[in-house]
Design a protein around this motif. Structure first.
Motif, PDB file in Angstrom:
ATOM      1  N   GLU A   1       1.427  -5.991  -6.921  1.00 27.77           N
ATOM      2  CA  GLU A   1       0.282  -5.841  -6.004  1.00 27.77           C
ATOM      3  C   GLU A   1      -0.229  -7.195  -5.540  1.00 27.77           C
ATOM      4  OE1 GLU A   1      -1.893  -2.939  -8.791  1.00 27.77           O
ATOM      5  OE2 GLU A   1      -2.944  -2.744  -6.874  1.00 27.77           O
ATOM      6  N   THR A   2      -0.318  -8.128  -6.494  1.00 24.51           N
ATOM      7  CA  THR A   2      -0.827  -9.455  -6.164  1.00 24.51           C
ATOM      8  C   THR A   2       0.098 -10.159  -5.177  1.00 24.51           C
ATOM      9  OG1 THR A   2      -1.769  -9.539  -8.371  1.00 24.51           O
ATOM     10  CG2 THR A   2      -1.615 -11.630  -7.180  1.00 24.51           C
ATOM     11  N   ARG A   3       1.383 -10.020  -5.420  1.00 27.26           N
ATOM     12  CA  ARG A   3       2.337 -10.649  -4.491  1.00 27.26           C
ATOM     13  C   ARG A   3       2.263  -9.980  -3.117  1.00 27.26           C
ATOM     14  NH1 ARG A   3       7.844 -11.004  -7.963  1.00 27.26           N
ATOM     15  NH2 ARG A   3       8.648 -11.996  -6.070  1.00 27.26           N
TER      16      ARG A   3
ATOM     17  N   PRO B   1      10.985  -2.452  -4.657  1.00 28.31           N
ATOM     18  CA  PRO B   1      11.516  -1.477  -5.624  1.00 28.31           C
ATOM     19  C   PRO B   1      10.683  -1.377  -6.891  1.00 28.31           C
ATOM     20  CG  PRO B   1      13.103  -3.260  -5.159  1.00 28.31           C
ATOM     21  CD  PRO B   1      11.817  -3.655  -4.561  1.00 28.31           C
ATOM     22  N   VAL B   2       9.811  -2.352  -7.127  1.00 32.61           N
ATOM     23  CA  VAL B   2       9.095  -2.434  -8.401  1.00 32.61           C
ATOM     24  C   VAL B   2       7.765  -1.694  -8.333  1.00 32.61           C
ATOM     25  CG1 VAL B   2       8.018  -4.030 -10.031  1.00 32.61           C
ATOM     26  CG2 VAL B   2      10.172  -4.650  -8.906  1.00 32.61           C
ATOM     27  N   ILE B   3       7.074  -1.902  -7.255  1.00 33.90           N
ATOM     28  CA  ILE B   3       5.708  -1.377  -7.166  1.00 33.90           C
ATOM     29  C   ILE B   3       5.737   0.150  -7.156  1.00 33.90           C
ATOM     30  CG2 ILE B   3       5.585  -1.384  -4.641  1.00 33.90           C
ATOM     31  CD1 ILE B   3       2.719  -2.570  -4.969  1.00 33.90           C
ATOM     32  N   ARG B   4       4.724   0.739  -7.737  1.00 33.07           N
ATOM     33  CA  ARG B   4       4.704   2.197  -7.880  1.00 33.07           C
ATOM     34  C   ARG B   4       4.585   2.899  -6.539  1.00 33.07           C
ATOM     35  NH1 ARG B   4       0.598   2.020 -11.767  1.00 33.07           N
ATOM     36  NH2 ARG B   4       1.459   1.408 -13.764  1.00 33.07           N
ATOM     37  N   THR B   5       5.009   4.125  -6.511  1.00 38.59           N
ATOM     38  CA  THR B   5       4.935   4.887  -5.267  1.00 38.59           C
ATOM     39  C   THR B   5       3.554   5.509  -5.078  1.00 38.59           C
ATOM     40  OG1 THR B   5       5.800   6.804  -6.419  1.00 38.59           O
ATOM     41  CG2 THR B   5       7.385   5.410  -5.242  1.00 38.59           C
ATOM     42  N   THR B   6       2.795   5.583  -6.148  1.00 38.51           N
ATOM     43  CA  THR B   6       1.427   6.095  -5.989  1.00 38.51           C
ATOM     44  C   THR B   6       0.471   5.060  -6.558  1.00 38.51           C
ATOM     45  OG1 THR B   6       1.514   7.162  -8.137  1.00 38.51           O
ATOM     46  CG2 THR B   6       2.087   8.516  -6.222  1.00 38.51           C
TER      47      THR B   6
ATOM     48  N   ALA C   1      -2.510  -1.041  -3.219  1.00 33.85           N
ATOM     49  CA  ALA C   1      -1.216  -1.000  -2.552  1.00 33.85           C
ATOM     50  C   ALA C   1      -0.193  -0.242  -3.391  1.00 33.85           C
ATOM     51  CB  ALA C   1      -0.724  -2.419  -2.293  1.00 33.85           C
ATOM     52  N   ASN C   2       0.637   0.543  -2.717  1.00 31.87           N
ATOM     53  CA  ASN C   2       1.779   1.156  -3.375  1.00 31.87           C
ATOM     54  C   ASN C   2       3.029   0.809  -2.562  1.00 31.87           C
ATOM     55  OD1 ASN C   2       1.875   2.820  -1.125  1.00 31.87           O
ATOM     56  ND2 ASN C   2       0.690   4.455  -2.124  1.00 31.87           N
ATOM     57  N   ARG C   3       4.137   1.455  -2.890  1.00 36.69           N
ATOM     58  CA  ARG C   3       5.392   1.088  -2.238  1.00 36.69           C
ATOM     59  C   ARG C   3       5.310   1.256  -0.720  1.00 36.69           C
ATOM     60  NH1 ARG C   3      10.378   3.540  -5.034  1.00 36.69           N
ATOM     61  NH2 ARG C   3       9.629   2.026  -6.553  1.00 36.69           N
ATOM     62  N   TYR C   4       4.597   2.275  -0.249  1.00 34.01           N
ATOM     63  CA  TYR C   4       4.618   2.546   1.195  1.00 34.01           C
ATOM     64  C   TYR C   4       3.725   1.582   1.959  1.00 34.01           C
ATOM     65  CZ  TYR C   4       6.947   6.204  -1.102  1.00 34.01           C
ATOM     66  OH  TYR C   4       7.827   6.844  -1.930  1.00 34.01           O
ATOM     67  N   VAL C   5       2.749   1.049   1.259  1.00 33.05           N
ATOM     68  CA  VAL C   5       1.954  -0.020   1.873  1.00 33.05           C
ATOM     69  C   VAL C   5       2.846  -1.242   2.069  1.00 33.05           C
ATOM     70  CG1 VAL C   5      -0.072  -1.487   1.617  1.00 33.05           C
ATOM     71  CG2 VAL C   5      -0.152   0.882   0.810  1.00 33.05           C
ATOM     72  N   VAL C   6       3.658  -1.520   1.053  1.00 30.86           N
ATOM     73  CA  VAL C   6       4.612  -2.626   1.156  1.00 30.86           C
ATOM     74  C   VAL C   6       5.601  -2.346   2.289  1.00 30.86           C
ATOM     75  CG1 VAL C   6       6.435  -3.897  -0.052  1.00 30.86           C
ATOM     76  CG2 VAL C   6       4.357  -3.196  -1.287  1.00 30.86           C
ATOM     77  N   ASP C   7       6.080  -1.102   2.365  1.00 30.23           N
ATOM     78  CA  ASP C   7       7.016  -0.738   3.429  1.00 30.23           C
ATOM     79  C   ASP C   7       6.385  -0.918   4.811  1.00 30.23           C
ATOM     80  OD1 ASP C   7       9.018  -0.111   1.632  1.00 30.23           O
ATOM     81  OD2 ASP C   7       8.472   2.015   1.519  1.00 30.23           O
TER      82      ASP C   7
END
Lengths: 497, 997
Positions: free
Chosen positions: A133-135, A187-192, A198-204
């Motif tokens: 999340e921090t990254r 791939p690391v951050i959670r999907t929920t 932030a979760n994976r889709y925020v990163v996406d």
């Protein structure tokens, strides 16, 4: 030894970790808060040194630089330097609004770096996800530097604390860094995640934005990569369009299924003059509007939309009023004039009433600070990006799906669906304006569509005249603040400034 | 009997000697003396501070002598920190201001005694309120973000820089009547011994002492009436009506109030289109003629015939000219100076207790509103539907709720009470023990305590408009509101400052040889400043509008605690050679808790040389040169007080818990990593000073001193941008840059006439100071505050090559008629666009300041006057900006009108219709701040036959009778450089009585 004084309220890291088992969450909270709050000690406090605390929030800076400089929104205050933004003219390296954006980004980045160093001091629960999340938050700050200034320094947790001045990092270098960071955590951050995080889709979504604008940032288009991640957001994220457009910008938007990443605002516990409060109060004025209808206690008599925005729904006051598009109804027209003859005159142009403090059913009490979260990323944006990518020929997109998504966005607001022949890039940039103006995307979008600089697209007050004028190519980037260059002589000024 | 020429009081302790012999005596407490002398003997009468007089004994058995005060005061004691010297022997630049030079008239605070009396000391108060803060600068101040106030030492106790809560002026906490003298230490050799806190000079305040003779009493009382005089030329109701009709005709319907809607108990000036037009002078409505008085009683005696003792009690009640701005103070002081153990142990005990009470009104807010409130509106509205306790407020229904558009300045003053109570104890005890086995050696120990206890509360009355809130549970616009009378804010605070110093002093005198004497002092000093307090805060319920406690779970009492600790070691030596050369050297090591251990200590050396030229053989016997002393000094001093900008822990990594209203993610408390700078260390100033003390002609007809100095400050503590991404914020305090100051000071005392019946003296001072920023570590400028209209636009910069805190402005363009063209500026760099690169700097602080006083004594009459002023410097006329454009009348709201400056008589220029863009940064609004102010004129008469063994003096004084200036705004004397809603400095008339018995 009395010379070793110790504070009562502030804590050392050891004291903090010992006193609150939830301390790491509180430190994460601070990093997210950097995008919405101005400081840790009330709305008058500021993390960054600036003449006015309220001006130093990330969101306020994004709105100032991404929306006021573009076609759809203008501000009338004429505060020191704000006119330069609103009229896209006379930009100079001393303008404090450029500096505030730069400084806020480069406040957030070392805060993240510092926290990453803290996380290395011991093992913490959920550490891997928190690091990711921090990254992400650091990458988001860098993304804004890439988009707005085009270069900077690459401050990381590895070089944090060194006194030697950092070298300048080019747009390509920053792009590569943000890309690699996001690809590493995706791939690391959670999907929920809990609300607001932030979760994976925020990163996406951030990866999508990065690739979508890659041609501007690096000269190399990455449409196919953008499509990969926007598809993940759409297909895997589980978001659905909110059937009530107004709810997306109302006090109950935290329940909206459409918002991918919100910036939280609370009227008592999370107060800021730079979160949605800036959008709600800024567009209101007791002179012409009933404040309590929008749940506001203050109207700042500041922002109004221009016909470059509401003209997309109808090219006159009557045509606008006749539109059945919900989005066309979110302008206050009583006592205001359609054409912005003078951007400094409050009644020239229509205030946007997209954001309000009331709930979507209209209830709610007048508040000084907004309860409405800011939809930083939402599904309709992803849908329109998908359509744009399809039109640009990205792999893994189809035109029929693109039309479907565009029409879902339109019909949700009771706008007429369009046919395939109408689905063009020109239509997309207009639809993005109708749907997403005042959400911090507009300047980047116009640059991507090559409509920002030059004279092929003109809007009211562009280049400092009421009817609009061409502006130089150099305005695709903002000048690097003179304070940054003076503090680190390795930095160089952008061309044209 | 020997008496004092100026006061006619008997002089005890005068040395009476038969010339050429060792036969002599001293006068007793009543100034009487007896001596056996023969006709033709010459009696020599000498006394410290007075001109020695020789009288030849003729036939009479009674010889009464009147001694004249020595204008040069060569033997006057100068307190210099860890010891004392005399003016004659001082090697540094030291000014002494004693009672006879003090300002007279309406004096509430101690700084007022000194204002204008010493060269190089600029005191600018923040306005005319009884407790308004003084800004004191000695030689301009050299710091940017560190403290620029001088160190103030009261009877050996250095006072802290944090004022007790509710106290604006720390010098109101000393009774001016108790003050005996000020010593002002200016150059580094004088201040270095105070080390860490002395780089901006030192003001040492010494209070009056007891006596060794018969008890003496003093009672003084005065009564003062003050009023504010004229203010800015805003329009009256009739002018304003004409103005709106002419400039904003479509808004004329908003003038006045609907006919018959208001029951104002005020006459209607006209009725216009169904509107009642009033003619209200709002400034007049909030100001008053203020009455103030002081009573002081003091007793000096010798307790048990052993212990000199002085005690005083003072009572002051001062009213400000703004309604309800009240200040009261009770002071108690005691001073004991016993000498014990065969005169080997001297004890100096001081205790002062002060009780101060202030009702802190929002004077600035009310003064601003009084300027801008539409003058066609009435003050009161007693109609039954008025919600606000009978005060007229302009309101507007926004659909659901009746909002206030413009608030009534009188209601602001009368609907809120803000009592601020302070109790303070300031005391010390000093033991000075002479070693019986080695009489040259003394050990001195001094304990000081400055403790205060302050509490503030803010209380609103019923129907106070400031507590008027919307009640969302009620949809009826006629009743959906709530008022919240009662306590709105509370603060309690305790300051405990402790000081301790201990030193040894060794002094040796030689009867013969080249070395006359030398002395050495060495010791240790400890200062601890602790400020501990808590607050009760409130917020308004979002639904009901009811006030409720605002609780921060992480800090439920809103407590704060700040501690600053300073410790020092010092050594100083003085050497007197050949009866003409005086050498001083000192060295001091200072540690501050603000810095990390590695950077904690600063080392500050200083040295000085004085040459008493008049003692050289070639000048001996000169009638022209009475005294001529050349002083040379060099020294370094340090500055560490940056608590005002970065708090008390700027060097260590810390986490701050977010306030209750600054949380973000639900279910966790926000912790923010605070910026810090582990490399912070001392800011260092090096001062070079050349001074000349002189006294020419007989009876010190012309005496004075001249000092020229240069000061270079390096490692300047300043808030500067940090390299992006490399610290936890964007700008932080750091040791960067340099400033350079140079200047000179001239003190001149002239006594052209000095006879038994008539004395006339003139004392003047003139000083020049220029402090320039010479380096900012690669930066060209840093922000220095000064916000104007709107948000975030600052006027001032610290810029390389400029005086610190200069205004950064555009050069205004004017049309042929001489009117400014709004937003048209000189394109100074010729690039055809107006950007910040076209701005330039104008200084704010003046380079030249001066003061002069005239004293006439004729028999029992005395007349004195003091004048003060500055040449150069600029002040920003904010009222001209804010109320001086025609749109400003309709700017604040579509539903409301506000008053403006008078456009008809030239007070404002109607060509300026708006102030958008960069208008506010135009040099049009900067005006020359030169002025000459008459501080006071006092006339007194002394009766010496009303009281047995006593005198009575009656005097009348007028304070601030006039000012001469070209400035068009209210008052050019403005420390901040922006003349906003300034609290007017009143003109005050004082009548006083002074009994000595």
């Amino acid at each position: 030894d009395d010379l070793e004084t110790a504070p009562l309220l502030e804590l050392s890291l050891e004291e903090l970790l010992a006193s609150d088992p939830n301390a790491v969450e509180g430190l994460v909270s601070r990093l997210y808060a950097s995008f919405a709050l101005t400081g840790p000690s009330g709305p008058g406090s500021s993390d960054i040194v600036s003449p006015d605390a309220g001006e130093g929030a990330f969101l306020r800076a994004i709105i100032n630089l991404q929306d006021f400089t573009a076609d759809g929104m203008k501000n009338r205050w004429g505060d020191d330097g704000l006119d330069q933004l609103t009229t896209t003219s006379n930009w100079d390296r001393n303008n404090k609004f450029f500096r505030l954006f730069y400084d806020r980004a480069y406040f957030t980045i070392p805060q993240c770096n510092n926290f990453l160093q803290v996380l290395q001091t011991a093992d913490f629960p959920d550490e891997e996800n928190i690091v990711a999340e921090t990254r992400f938050l650091r990458a988001l700050a860098y993304y804004n530097i890439i988009d707005v200034f085009g270069k900077g320094v690459l401050a990381t947790d590895e070089n944090f604390g060194q006194s030697e001045l950092l070298p300048e990092a080019s747009r390509q270098e920053l792009f590569d860094y943000v890309e690699s960071e996001l690809l590493a955590i995706e791939p690391v951050i959670r999907t929920t995640s809990n609300y607001g995080r932030a979760n994976r889709y925020v990163v996406d979504m951030l990866l999508t934005k990065l690739y979508l604008n890659a041609e501007i940032y690096t000269g190399t288009p990455r449409w196919d990569d953008a499509a990969i991640y926007v598809n993940k957001v759409i297909n895997e994220g589980g978001y659905t369009l909110d059937n009530n457009f107004v709810r997306l910008f109302s006090a109950d938007n935290d329940a909206s299924p459409e918002i991918i990443f919100p910036l939280i605002a609370e009227p008592l516990t999370s107060q800021s003059f730079g979160n949605t409060t800036y959008l709600v109060n800024g567009n209101l004025s007791a002179d012409t509007m009933p404040l309590s209808q929008f749940g506001a206690a203050q109207g700042w008599t500041g922002h109004r939309a221009t016909e470059a925005w509401y003209g997309l729904f109808g090219n006159s006051a009557n045509a606008l009023a006749a539109s059945n598009d919900v989005r066309a109804s979110l302008f206050w027209t009583d006592g205001h004039q359609f054409t912005m003859t003078d951007y400094r005159t409050w009644t020239d142009g229509y205030p946007s009433i997209k954001y309000r403090n009331t709930f979507s059913d209209g209830s709610g009490n007048p508040l000084d600070f907004s309860p409405t979260d800011f939809p930083f990323y939402r599904l309709a944006d992803a849908y329109l990006i998908y359509a744009e990518l399809a039109l640009r020929g990205a792999a893994n997109t189809t035109m029929s799906q693109a039309l479907n998504y565009v029409n879902q966005v339109r019909t949700r607001s009771f706008a007429d669906p369009i046919g395939m022949s109408e689905l063009t890039l020109d239509f997309i940039i207009d639809e993005r304006g109708r749907e997403l103006n005042l959400e911090g995307h507009r300047r980047s979008d116009l640059i991507r569509f090559n409509m920002f600089t030059g004279g092929n697209y003109i809007w009211p007050w562009k280049g400092g005249t009421a009817n609009g004028n061409a502006i130089p190519e150099s305005y695709k980037l903002f000048p690097i603040p003179v304070t940054a260059i003076q503090a680190n002589p390795n930095l160089t000024q952008n061309p044209g400034f | 009997t020997v008496t004092d020429g100026s006061s006619s009081a008997p002089l005890p302790g005068v040395n009476v000697l038969i010339k050429g012999t060792t036969t002599g005596t001293n006068t007793d407490f009543d100034g009487k003396y007896t001596i056996n002398a023969n006709t033709g003997d010459v009696l020599v009468f000498s006394y410290v501070g007075f001109v020695t007089k020789e009288i030849t004994v003729e036939g009479s058995n009674t010889i009464d002598v009147v001694l004249a005060e020595d204008a040069a005061q060569l033997d006057e004691i100068v307190i210099i920190g860890y010891g004392s010297t005399t003016v004659k022997d001082a090697t540094g630049s030291v000014d002494v201001v004693t009672e006879k030079d003090f300002n007279r008239g309406a004096i509430v605070s101690t700084d007022q005694l000194l204002n204008g009396k010493a060269a190089g000391v600029r005191i600018t108060n923040n306005g005319g309120s009884p407790d308004s803060a003084p800004n004191i600068r000695i030689r301009g101040g050299s710091s940017l973000n560190a403290q620029n106030n001088p160190l103030i030492v009261i009877d050996g106790v250095p006072i802290g820089n944090d004022n007790p809560a509710g106290v604006s002026n720390p010098l109101t906490l000393v009774n001016p009547n108790d003050v005996e003298s000020f010593s002002i230490l200016k150059d580094a050799s004088a201040t270095a011994i105070y080390g860490s806190r002395a780089s901006n000079g030192v003001i040492i305040i010494t209070t009056k002492k007891g006596t060794s003779g018969k008890p003496k009493f003093n009672y003084s009382t005065d009564y003062t009436v003050s009023s504010a005089g004229d203010g800015l030329d805003v329009m009256n109701g009739e002018e304003y009506t004409q103005f709106i009709q002419q400039f904003h005709p479509n808004r004329a319907g908003q003038l006045g109030v609907p006919a018959g809607s208001v029951n104002a108990n005020q006459s209607i000036s006209q009725t216009l289109n169904g509107r009642d037009i009033y003619n209200t002078d709002w400034r007049d409505a909030i100001l008053r003629t203020a009455n103030s008085f002081n009573h002081n009683f003091s007793a000096r005696a010798s307790l048990f015939k052993e212990i000199p003792f002085r005690a005083s009690v003072g009572l002051s009640r001062a009213e400000g000219v703004v309604i309800n701005d009240n200040y009261e103070r009770v002071t108690l002081s005691a001073k004991l100076t016993p000498t014990l153990l065969n005169d080997n142990l001297k004890i100096d005990f001081n205790a002062k207790t002060i009780f101060a009470f202030k009702n802190a009104v929002d004077a600035g807010g009310a003064i601003g509103e009084a300027l801008s409130f539409d003058p066609t509106k009435p003050i009161y509205d007693f109609s039954s539907d008025n919600r606000f306790g009978g005060y007229y407020l302009t309101t507007f229904d926004d659909g659901n709720f009746r909002r206030i558009i413009q608030s009534n300045p009188l209601a602001r003053l009368e609907q809120r009470e803000r009592p601020e109570n302070v109790r303070r104890f300031l005391g010390n005890v000093e033991f000075d023990y002479k070693m019986p086995f080695l009489p040259e050696l003394n050990a001195v120990v001094n304990f000081g305590l400055d403790a205060s206890d302050a509490n503030i509360s803010e209380i609103f009355t019923d129907n106070a408009f400031e507590t008027y809130r919307f009640n969302a549970n009620n949809s009826d616009i006629n009743s959906n509101f709530v008022f919240n009378p009662g306590v709105n804010f509370e603060e309690n605070q305790r300051i405990t400052n402790t000081t301790f110093d201990a030193y040894l002093k060794y002094a040796k005198f030689y009867d013969s040889g080249f070395i006359d004497s030398f002395d050495v002092q060495t010791g240790y000093a400890y200062q601890n400043f602790k400020n501990d307090g808590n607050q009760r805060r409130f917020q308004y319920n979002l639904v009901t509008g009811v006030r409720e406690p605002f609780v921060n779970p992480a800090n439920p009492n809103n407590r704060y605690l700040n501690v600053l600790n300073l410790q020092s070691y010092f050594v100083r030596g003085n050497l007197s050679l050949g009866d003409r050369y005086l050498l001083t050297a000192s060295f001091r090591a200072d540690g501050s808790s603000l810095f990390t251990e590695d950077n904690r200590w600063g080392y500050f050396p200083a040295a000085a040389l004085a040459w008493q030229i008049h003692k050289e053989s070639f000048l001996e016997g000169s009638n022209f040169i009475q005294n001529l002393k050349l002083r040379l000094s060099w020294g370094e001093t340090g500055q560490q007080d940056i608590t005002g900008s970065v708090g008390f822990y700027p060097s260590i990594p810390l986490f701050l818990t977010g306030d209750a209203n600054s949380q973000y993610l639900p279910n966790s408390s926000l912790y923010s990593a605070q910026p810090f700078n582990p490399d912070l260390t001392w800011e260092k100033s090096t001062t070079y000073n050349v001074g000349l003390d002189f006294s020419f002609f007989k009876n010190n007809l012309l005496s004075g001193s001249f000092d020229i100095y240069k000061r270079n400050t390096v490692d300047l503590l300043a808030t500067t941008p940090v390299p992006p991404g490399q610290a936890l914020t964007n700008a932080f305090i750091d040791n960067v840059g340099e400033t350079e100051s140079e200047g000179f000071e001239l003190n001149l005392n002239i006594v052209p006439i000095s006879t038994d019946n008539f004395n006339f003296s003139l004392n003047t001072n003139l000083s020049y100071n220029k402090t320039e920023v010479t380096d900012l570590n690669g930066l060209t400028e840093i922000n220095a505050g000064g916000s104007l209209r709107g948000t975030g636009g600052d006027l001032f910069r610290h810029a390389v090559g400029q005086q610190a805190g200069s205004a950064f402005v555009f050069k205004q363009l004017y049309d042929q008629a001489g009117n400014p063209i709004p937003n048209a500026f000189v394109d100074r760099n010729g690039d055809n666009v107006i950007t910040d690169d076209d701005r330039y700097f104008k200084q704010i602080a003046p380079n030249w300041t001066f003061g002069f006083g005239l004293n006439f004594d004729y028999k029992k009459w005395d007349l004195s006057s003091s004048f003060r002023g500055q040449i150069g410097g600029n002040v920003y006329n904010f009222a001209q900006l804010n109320y001086g454009f025609t749109e400003s009348a309709v700017f604040s709201s579509q539903n409301n009108l506000t008053n403006v400056l008078n456009f008809f008589d030239g007070s404002a220029n109607p060509t300026i219709n708006n102030v958008n863009g960069n208008v506010q940064f135009s040099d049009y609004y900067l005006e020359d701040a030169s002025f000459l102010r008459c501080d006071n004129i006092a006339l007194g008469y002394s009766f010496d036959n009303i009281l047995k063994d006593g005198t009575v003096r009656v005097y009348g004084a007028v304070t601030n009778p006039f000012i001469i200036t070209d400035y068009s705004g209210q008052d050019p004397e403005n420390f901040g450089g922006i003349d906003r809603n300034f609290y007017p400095r009143p003109t005050a008339y004082t009548l006083g009585l002074n009994f000595n018995f």
